[in-house]
Scaffold this motif. Structure first.
Motif, PDB file in Angstrom:
ATOM      1  N   ASP A 145       0.828  -1.202   0.000  1.00 50.91           N
ATOM      2  CA  ASP A 145       0.000   0.000   0.000  1.00 50.91           C
ATOM      3  C   ASP A 145       0.868   1.259   0.000  1.00 50.91           C
ATOM      4  O   ASP A 145       0.591   2.221  -0.697  1.00 50.91           O
ATOM      5  CB  ASP A 145      -0.921   0.010   1.234  1.00 50.91           C
ATOM      6  CG  ASP A 145      -2.037  -1.019   1.091  1.00 50.91           C
ATOM      7  OD1 ASP A 145      -2.341  -1.401  -0.051  1.00 50.91           O
ATOM      8  OD2 ASP A 145      -2.581  -1.451   2.125  1.00 50.91           O
ATOM      9  N   ARG A 146       1.940   1.203   0.784  1.00 49.78           N
ATOM     10  CA  ARG A 146       2.800   2.379   0.922  1.00 49.78           C
ATOM     11  C   ARG A 146       3.454   2.760  -0.400  1.00 49.78           C
ATOM     12  O   ARG A 146       3.530   3.913  -0.757  1.00 49.78           O
ATOM     13  CB  ARG A 146       3.871   2.081   1.982  1.00 49.78           C
ATOM     14  CG  ARG A 146       4.638   3.308   2.434  1.00 49.78           C
ATOM     15  CD  ARG A 146       5.725   2.932   3.423  1.00 49.78           C
ATOM     16  NE  ARG A 146       6.858   2.297   2.765  1.00 49.78           N
ATOM     17  CZ  ARG A 146       7.542   1.269   3.273  1.00 49.78           C
ATOM     18  NH1 ARG A 146       7.191   0.757   4.439  1.00 49.78           N
ATOM     19  NH2 ARG A 146       8.553   0.761   2.619  1.00 49.78           N
TER      20      ARG A 146
ATOM     21  N   ARG B 132      -0.101  -1.839  -5.676  1.00 47.42           N
ATOM     22  CA  ARG B 132      -1.291  -2.520  -6.207  1.00 47.42           C
ATOM     23  C   ARG B 132      -1.733  -1.762  -7.456  1.00 47.42           C
ATOM     24  O   ARG B 132      -2.329  -0.708  -7.376  1.00 47.42           O
ATOM     25  CB  ARG B 132      -2.404  -2.517  -5.152  1.00 47.42           C
ATOM     26  CG  ARG B 132      -2.015  -3.206  -3.850  1.00 47.42           C
ATOM     27  CD  ARG B 132      -3.218  -3.237  -2.916  1.00 47.42           C
ATOM     28  NE  ARG B 132      -2.837  -3.512  -1.540  1.00 47.42           N
ATOM     29  CZ  ARG B 132      -2.719  -4.740  -1.023  1.00 47.42           C
ATOM     30  NH1 ARG B 132      -2.920  -5.784  -1.780  1.00 47.42           N
ATOM     31  NH2 ARG B 132      -2.392  -4.899   0.248  1.00 47.42           N
TER      32      ARG B 132
END
Lengths: 298, 544, 104
Positions: free
Chosen positions: A289-290, A294
């Motif tokens: 996520d960081r 994705r």
């Protein structure tokens, strides 16, 4: 053990389908009783399997009509033979006609079966074409990679044509397998027995970090189920725009990381300072996520 | 020349190559050529785990015109160099204990007469002879680090070093140690420097074999079934708290079902609390679940160092924070202070004799024959020891009865490639006959074996009253092997009625319940997770 | 490949009403067992394809013990063997029979 927690890596192809789909909804095409076995293996005095190592059929995923193919990685390394390949081609062509909500391919394969290589290679090409046609028809084709054999050889090529791929930590994706690379380029280039090297090069985490897999999930059916559903909804239309975006993404990746010697170099470049192999699924998800790992192209 | 004079001469010859006690790795062969004399009795350290590999290479590089006729006394014949020296004429005689990978080559060389083997010993037996009639004149040992005075730090793999050095240094022998590094101050002194004559800083870290790592992912349902039977039919029934496990997958399965099946049986704290055992990674779940009170180790295990250091409540940890193992002490513990040994073997005959030696492989035994024997010197009572004796019965006054250690063979009826485990005659006996040995290399003698566990059931040999009953009890658990199919069905049925043979259903175990979901850890990853990330398995065991 | 077949009369039909079941995987040391309820209730037939030759007596003994223990009347059993040990064969047979009887 609940079926949701059952290890995908340890399961058989049949158990995976049972664990993944809604209860009692699966209809198998060419079930074992039909004895659609390989016409070639007997010539080599090798055992056959009643389903030739792949289970195909139709079921429901969260109430949605889906087609499923599951390879049995323990039978001949899940390799594609003539019948094995034809069952997947047939499923994909039927999907083109019938338009289910998605086709799920549960990969577990080292590539093409040596004993029926011509038929197997032909099947790979036919499968890739059939996947493209299904996608053009608006049927997303979602790959799940988390078995012992990974998705190598022709299986790796097919994986590359899917609308979306979800991988587990154990799942590996590649074209030339570790042993093939070692044989062709020497142990100094790639030591196939160094399993840590094999996994940090081809394993699910590295693929997820570098966009080779679109989703990452724990080695459990429930996690893979929700990841697959997510990818079904996120599947991009199969058009020129999507393909151009994917080409641009891959060209950019090659330019940025092409000279890297080992996976950790790439991770550092991506701003990942953590010891990636040691992370659990939640920690690794936070890393993805960081870094915005994705992505949705394909 | 007296022994003292010879030692002085060796030291003087070595000093010419050394700087103080320090010798460069490149000069190791010259050092050995200088200090060794033809016919010397030499111990080169190495067992089933760590290896003095740099010194082994140096020895194999010696000129056989200068160094020859050596009598090698060593725990393990493991490295190719250990046998190369016989082929090139440096060594002549061999007394040893264990041989894993070189087992086939030893068998071949014995057959060709290229090797004079005194005996295949148990570890403890060989150590004993170091102090009686096989005292080394030169010892080549291995440690992690040394300081300039020669103080050695062995790290967690102390293993045989104290025994070998003690036997050599105090009988006017010369001690040479290879170390990974020379440091200003060693973390702890495992061997005092004044017992060590020369230090070779090795060209690369010494090899340690991760011999005790069993991937839970490879444990089969059959092994789980056998583990369930052993736990319920033996551990629980005899209240076995102090024990040693072999290294096979069968015993790994037992370790892995303690926190699950064992918990369900209510056995926590009642069995398997005190161990003489290497730090098996497969014991991590049981330790974390609070089953294990104490473990003393023969050696260490690659990757377990961090976990061991964090559990001084369980393991023997030095003031430096790392494990101290000791093979001689742990073997003694296994022999005298454990109530049960359970392990596997390759062949069992109709009298219960077993061996891992086959005609094509002379593997040696390591510790199993010590663990797997009934020590007649033992005097302290315990529940399993007394119960074993009571079952063996006899007319003796109970107050004068010897206790019985439980010696359990845990075997599948067929091994790899459908080779039957049960045989009419051990290959070891044939080997002895063909090569003219005085004794067949039997690992565990039939009269020491108390139970045989197979997937078909448990045979309790303590309850057998004569040789015929014993034979039928063994046949009765030998499954579909020829031995098993040759059983007297009527007699086996009677033995079952008497509880001499017990099937899974007699123990209320349904074979269909023997699934991998019973394993407290099903993968190497699970073991790492359960260790709190402290266990760091070698790359070859990873799939991440 | 060695092909073996055995026929046994049984005292009873196999319980449950599932028409067929498959269990196990053809892999090294493993096997797959396909059971189909296609025979008369008092009959069981077993067909085996195995890569290891020379074990007819063992197969015969395993099959006969299985039939005696389970009484799988009405069932045709087909086995693709990958070189499994007899106890594994028996285990897979019992597991497949349980599936036929309606268990999971």
């Amino acid at each position: 053990m609940s079926r949701d927690a059952a290890s995908w890596y340890e399961s058989t192809a049949r158990a995976r389908i049972g664990d993944l789909l809604d209860d009692g909804a699966f209809t198998e095409f060419l079930p074992p009783g039909e004895r659609a076995t390989s016409p070639h293996l007997a010539l080599f005095d090798l055992p056959e399997a009643f389903d030739d190592g792949i289970v195909v059929g139709r079921g429901r995923l969260d109430g949605r009509d889906v087609f499923v193919a599951a390879q049995e990685g323990r039978f001949m390394g899940g390799a594609f033979g003539e019948v094995h390949g034809a069952k997947l081609v047939g499923l994909l062509r039927a999907a083109f006609e019938i338009r289910p909500a998605a086709v799920l391919i549960l990969f577990d394969t080292g590539g093409v079966r040596l004993q029926e290589a011509n038929a197997g290679e032909t099947a790979i090409a036919e499968i890739m074409r059939a996947i493209c046609e299904a996608r053009i028809a608006g049927v997303p084709v979602i790959g799940v990679v988390g078995g012992r054999a990974g998705a190598f050889g022709g299986g790796g090529l097919i994986a590359g044509t899917c609308s979306g791929l979800v991988a587990t930590e154990q799942g590996r994706i590649g074209v030339s397998g570790p042993e093939v690379i070692e044989t062709n380029h020497g142990v100094e280039e790639f030591d196939a027995r160094d399993r840590a090297l094999v996994w940090r090069t081809t394993g699910g985490k590295h693929r997820a970090l570098t966009g080779g897999a679109d989703a990452f999930a724990e080695d459990a059916a429930a996690e893979l189920r929700s990841a697959a559903l997510g990818l079904m909804d996120a599947a991009a239309p199969f058009d020129a725009g999507t393909l151009r975006a994917e080409h641009d993404r891959l060209a950019g990746r090659l330019e940025r990381f092409g000279s890297a010697q080992d996976a950790p170099e790439i991770w550092r470049d991506l701003g990942v300072t953590e010891d990636v192999p040691a992370l659990d699924t939640a920690e690794f998800g936070a890393v993805l996520d960081r870094i915005g790992g994705r992505h949705g192209a394909r | 020349m007296s022994a003292a004079d010879i030692l002085t001469a060796r030291r003087e010859a070595g000093a010419k190559i050394a700087s103080g006690k320090m010798v460069a790795a490149g000069d190791a062969t010259r050092l050995l050529e200088a200090v060794l004399r033809p016919g010397d009795r030499v111990c080169i350290e190495g067992d089933n785990q760590k290896q003095a590999d740099c010194l082994a290479r140096a020895l194999a590089g010696c000129d056989p015109d200068r160094v020859n006729g050596l009598h090698m006394v060593q725990s393990g014949v493991v490295l190719p160099e250990h046998l190369d020296i016989f082929e090139i004429g440096i060594a002549e005689r061999l007394d040893y204990s264990y041989s894993g990978p070189q087992g086939a080559r030893i068998a071949r060389m014995m057959g060709q007469g290229a090797l004079k083997v005194g005996a295949v010993h148990t570890y403890l037996e060989l150590f004993a002879r170091y102090f009686v009639d096989l005292t080394p004149q030169v010892a080549l040992v291995v440690a992690v680090s040394a300081d300039r005075d020669g103080n050695l730090y062995t790290g967690p793999n102390t293993e045989d070093t104290p025994t070998v050095v003690e036997a050599t240094a105090f009988k006017q022998g010369l001690v040479i140690a290879q170390v990974n590094e020379v440091v200003d101050r060693v973390p702890r002194v495992d061997i005092p420097g004044d017992w060590v004559d020369f230090i070779v800083e090795a060209d690369r870290p010494f090899h340690v074999e991760p011999l005790f790592t069993r991937d839970p992912g490879a444990v089969t349902e059959t092994q789980i079934l056998m583990a369930m039977m052993a736990l319920k039919g033996i551990y629980a029934e005899y209240g076995v708290r102090r024990l040693n496990h072999g290294i096979g997958f069968g015993t790994a399965a037992i370790e892995l079902i303690l926190p699950t099946y064992g918990e369900r049986l209510g056995l926590k704290g009642k069995v398997a609390t005190h161990w003489a055992l290497n730090p098996h990674p497969s014991l991590i779940p049981a330790i974390e679940a609070g089953w294990v009170e104490q473990v003393h180790c023969f050696g260490s295990e690659v990757g377990m160092e961090g976990y061991l250091a964090a559990r001084p409540d369980i393991f023997f940890i030095g003031p430096d924070g790392s494990l101290r193992s000791n093979r001689a002490f742990c073997q003694t513990a296994g022999l005298y202070a454990c109530d049960m040994f359970i392990g596997s073997t390759l062949q069992i005959d109709l009298a219960g004799n077993s061996s891992t030696v086959t005609t094509s492989r002379v593997a040696g035994f390591g510790g199993a024959p010590n663990m797997g024997s009934d020590p007649h010197g033992r005097r302290h009572p315990s529940e399993p020891w007394l119960k074993g004796a009571a079952e063996a019965g006899g007319a003796t006054d109970p107050l004068l009865r010897r206790g019985r250690k439980l010696v359990v063979q845990l075997v599948e009826t067929f091994g790899d490639k459908m080779v039957p485990t049960f045989v009419e005659e051990l290959d070891a006996v044939r080997l002895a006959r063909e090569t003219g040995l005085d004794l067949a290399p039997v690992m565990i003698y039939g009269d020491d074996v108390t139970h045989i566990v197979t997937e078909e059931g448990i045979a309790n040999l303590l309850l057998c009253r004569d040789a015929e009953e014993r034979e039928q009890a063994i046949r009765g658990v030998a499954g579909y092997t020829e031995i098993g199919r040759g059983r007297d069905r009527g007699m086996v049925a009677k033995l079952r009625e008497r509880g001499v043979i017990r099937r899974p259903e007699d123990l209320e175990i349904d074979p269909l319940d023997a699934t991998r979901s019973l394993l407290a850890a099903r993968s190497m990853r699970d073991l790492v997770r359960m260790s709190g990330g402290l266990y760091d398995p070698p790359a070859r065991f990873r799939n991440w | 490949m060695e092909r073996l077949s055995y026929g046994h009369d049984t005292d009873a039909p196999l319980g449950g009403d599932r028409a067929d079941a498959i269990h196990g995987v053809v892999a090294s040391g493993n096997l797959e067992v396909l059971m189909e309820r296609v025979l008369p209730a008092g009959r069981c037939e077993v067909e085996i394809a195995t890569p290891l030759s020379g074990y007819e007596e063992v197969w015969a003994a395993v099959v006969s013990d299985f039939v005696e223990r389970v009484q799988p009347g009405g069932v045709r059993v087909s086995i693709n063997d990958g070189g499994a040990q007899p106890d594994t064969v028996m285990l897979r047979l019992l597991q497949a029979a349980r599936l036929m009887e309606g268990g999971r």
